[in-house]
Structures are given as structure tokens and as C-alpha cells.
Design a protein around this motif. Structure first.
Motif, short mmCIF file in Angstrom:
data_model
loop_
_atom_site.label_atom_id
_atom_site.label_comp_id
_atom_site.label_asym_id
_atom_site.label_seq_id
_atom_site.Cartn_x
_atom_site.Cartn_y
_atom_site.Cartn_z
N THR A 35 0.83 -1.20 0.00
CA THR A 35 0.00 0.00 0.00
C THR A 35 0.87 1.26 0.00
OG1 THR A 35 -1.85 -1.08 1.12
CG2 THR A 35 -1.73 1.32 1.29
N TRP A 36 1.86 1.28 0.89
CA TRP A 36 2.78 2.42 0.94
C TRP A 36 3.51 2.59 -0.38
CZ3 TRP A 36 4.55 6.34 4.04
CH2 TRP A 36 4.04 6.42 5.35
N ARG A 37 4.03 1.50 -0.92
CA ARG A 37 4.83 1.57 -2.15
C ARG A 37 3.99 2.10 -3.31
NH1 ARG A 37 9.75 -0.75 -2.24
NH2 ARG A 37 10.40 -1.77 -0.31
N ARG A 38 2.76 1.63 -3.39
CA ARG A 38 1.88 2.07 -4.48
C ARG A 38 1.55 3.55 -4.35
NH1 ARG A 38 -3.23 2.15 -4.08
NH2 ARG A 38 -3.30 0.59 -2.41
N LEU A 39 1.25 4.00 -3.13
CA LEU A 39 0.92 5.41 -2.92
C LEU A 39 2.12 6.31 -3.22
CD1 LEU A 39 -1.13 5.22 0.41
CD2 LEU A 39 -2.02 5.72 -1.87
N MET A 40 3.29 5.90 -2.75
CA MET A 40 4.47 6.73 -2.99
C MET A 40 4.79 6.84 -4.48
SD MET A 40 6.95 5.89 0.25
CE MET A 40 8.03 7.27 -0.10
N ALA A 41 4.62 5.74 -5.20
CA ALA A 41 4.83 5.78 -6.65
C ALA A 41 3.82 6.71 -7.31
CB ALA A 41 4.73 4.38 -7.22
N GLU A 42 2.57 6.63 -6.87
CA GLU A 42 1.52 7.47 -7.46
C GLU A 42 1.74 8.94 -7.15
OE1 GLU A 42 -3.38 7.60 -7.58
OE2 GLU A 42 -2.30 5.76 -7.11
N PHE A 43 2.31 9.23 -5.96
CA PHE A 43 2.55 10.62 -5.56
C PHE A 43 3.86 11.16 -6.11
CE2 PHE A 43 0.00 9.79 -1.39
CZ PHE A 43 -1.15 9.67 -2.13
N GLY A 44 4.66 10.31 -6.77
CA GLY A 44 5.94 10.76 -7.30
C GLY A 44 7.02 10.89 -6.23
N TRP A 45 6.88 10.16 -5.12
CA TRP A 45 7.87 10.19 -4.05
C TRP A 45 8.83 9.02 -4.23
CZ3 TRP A 45 3.79 10.68 0.46
CH2 TRP A 45 3.19 11.95 0.40
#
Length: 261
Positions: A243-253
Motif C-alpha cells: 500500500t505504501w509503495r503504491r501510494l508513494m509511486a503514485e505521488f511521485g515520491w
């Protein structure tokens, strides 16, 4: 007299959970606890059937003794001793300030500068377990260092604005009060996303409905201390879940930039 009803055998057994071990020596072991897993059995959550302590014991084939607490919805580093004698020796480290802990969280809104929040907290009493305890409790010292790492503005509205802003935070608690990080961030009006107790329901729903995130976005990512037996400086890191990895990728982090290994 009626015969006692026998339980029905289920042919489909759940797959055993394999916990990630992030540190181990002859005295200690640490895991990367998944979000949603209790540390140990509790009658306050009587319907839960999976617990970190029991799962780890079964996995390594020996008893373990928890040295500190990690909330059920929080993921990350959870430490155990491998004997009761070691637990008695190590527990004071966790109750004091010898253990340096690092957390990461995603919070509502943008925080522009690092700072330290010194805001005392009253002990939170459980309505059932602490019903006989005195309700007149004094606030105790609670200190959290916080640093903004990255921010994002999403094209979703939770109210009068067409977009919503969020921030990736590094949090370093200097004290260990119950729900300290969650309560401190709520006090700053930047609650942690997914916090159903101290958070903001509108933003929690936004993450569930638009980003498929159904967990508290708080992760115990780092821990360091001087080993009292070997005198070694120990530093441990625990990576984040999907979940964290997917969100960070989506946010460009960039996950590597923030030591989410």
C-alpha cells in the motif's frame, strides 16, 4: 444428556503467515509487523485469531517476549527478547530514552518546516479495562520531533477546495505515550491518514475510495540503540508494505530517497 457437538473440520486451512525478520542475535529478534496484526492475544479484541507473538514463536520454534508495544494498525519494527532474563534486562531501555525510534507517516495538509512538539498528553484509559482507574490523571511529558519530507496535491475534494494536500513526514518520538504520534499530529491539525480515532473521516474516505488505501499510514521504519550485552551500535530498518509503495509511486515520491528499503 445430549452429546457435545463436534466442530466441523474445514478442508481449506489458511496459509501460515511468514513474518519478515529484520534483526536477530542470540538474545533478541525483531520483525516487520504487518498493519492490522495484534502483538498478542487480547480480550479487548476477542475476535482476532492471528497475533505477532504467537506467529513468531511458531515460525522460529521458541518462546519470545515482547519488549514494547506497537498499535494494531501500525506497521513496522517490533522487538522481542528470546528469554525472560533478557527481557528483564532490555525492557528498561524501551521504557527510557535509550532506544531511538523513527516513524514515517502520511498526514493531511502541508507542513513546511521541521520542529519539535512538546505537548503533554493525559493517559488514555480503556472504558472496560481501566473502568476502576482514577479518571483524574495528570498530563505527562510527550515530545515528538517532526520533519516534512515530501508533499503532494491530489485532484480530489473533501470540502470547499477542489484539491486535497498531503505530506510525507518523518517522526521521532522522544517519549512513549499511548498513541503519541497520532495524538500529536492531530493536535497540529495534520492528522495521520487512516487514523479512525484521532483522524479526519473525510480524508480517510478519500484514500479508501480513490486510492484503495484502507490502513493507518503510520510505519515504524527505524530503530537504533547500543546493545547492552555486546556494546555494539545497532541500527535496524524495516521496509514499507505494498500500500505504501503504491501510494508513494503514485505521488511521485522516490522510495529510496527516504530510506524505505
Amino acid at each position: 444428556m445430549l452429546e457435545e457437538e463436534q466442530p466441523v473440520e474445514n478442508d481449506i486451512q489458511p496459509e501460515p503467515i511468514e513474518l519478515e525478520i529484520v534483526y536477530r542475535d542470540e538474545n533478541l529478534i525483531a520483525i516487520n509487523k504487518p498493519a492490522g496484526m495484534l502483538v498478542h492475544r487480547s480480550w479487548l479484541d476477542k475476535y482476532e485469531t492471528v497475533f505477532a507473538m504467537q506467529t513468531l514463536r511458531n515460525q522460529i520454534g521458541q518462546h519470545v517476549f515482547p519488549l514494547h508495544r506497537l498499535d494494531k494498525p501500525t506497521s513496522g519494527i517490533l522487538f522481542f527478547a528470546l528469554s525472560s532474563e533478557v527481557a528483564a534486562q532490555f525492557s528498561p531501555l524501551f521504557s527510557g530514552r535509550e532506544i531511538k525510534k523513527t516513524y514515517h507517516a502520511i498526514v493531511r495538509g502541508w507542513i513546511e518546516e521541521s520542529d519539535t512538539l512538546d505537548y503533554p498528553l493525559k493517559e488514555q484509559l480503556d472504558k472496560i479495562a481501566d473502568k476502576k482507574a482514577s479518571k483524574e490523571v495528570e498530563a505527562k511529558e510527550a515530545i515528538t520531533e517532526y520533519t516534512p519530507l515530501a508533499k503532494v496535491e491530489l485532484p480530489y475534494s473533501t470540502g470547499k477546495f477542489p484539491t486535497s494536500r498531503y505530506c510525507l513526514m518523518e517522526l521521532k518520538p522522544q517519549t512513549g505515550r499511548k498513541h503519541q504520534l497520532r495524538r500529536h499530529m492531530a493536535h497540529l491539525r495534520h492528522p495521520i491518514v487512516g487514523d479512525t480515532t484521532h483522524g479526519d473521516g473525510k480524508h480517510n474516505r478519500l484514500f479508501k475510495e480513490n486510492l484503495d488505501s484502507h490502513r493507518l499510514l503510520l510505519h515504524a521504519s527505524g530503530l537504533s540503540f547500543t546493545h547492552p550485552i555486546t556494546n555494539e551500535n545497532i541500527e535496524i530498518k524495516a521496509g514499507v508494505d505494498e500500500t505504501w509503495r503504491r501510494l508513494m509511486a503514485e505521488f511521485g515520491w522516490d522510495i529510496e530517497s527516504y530510506q524505505f528499503h
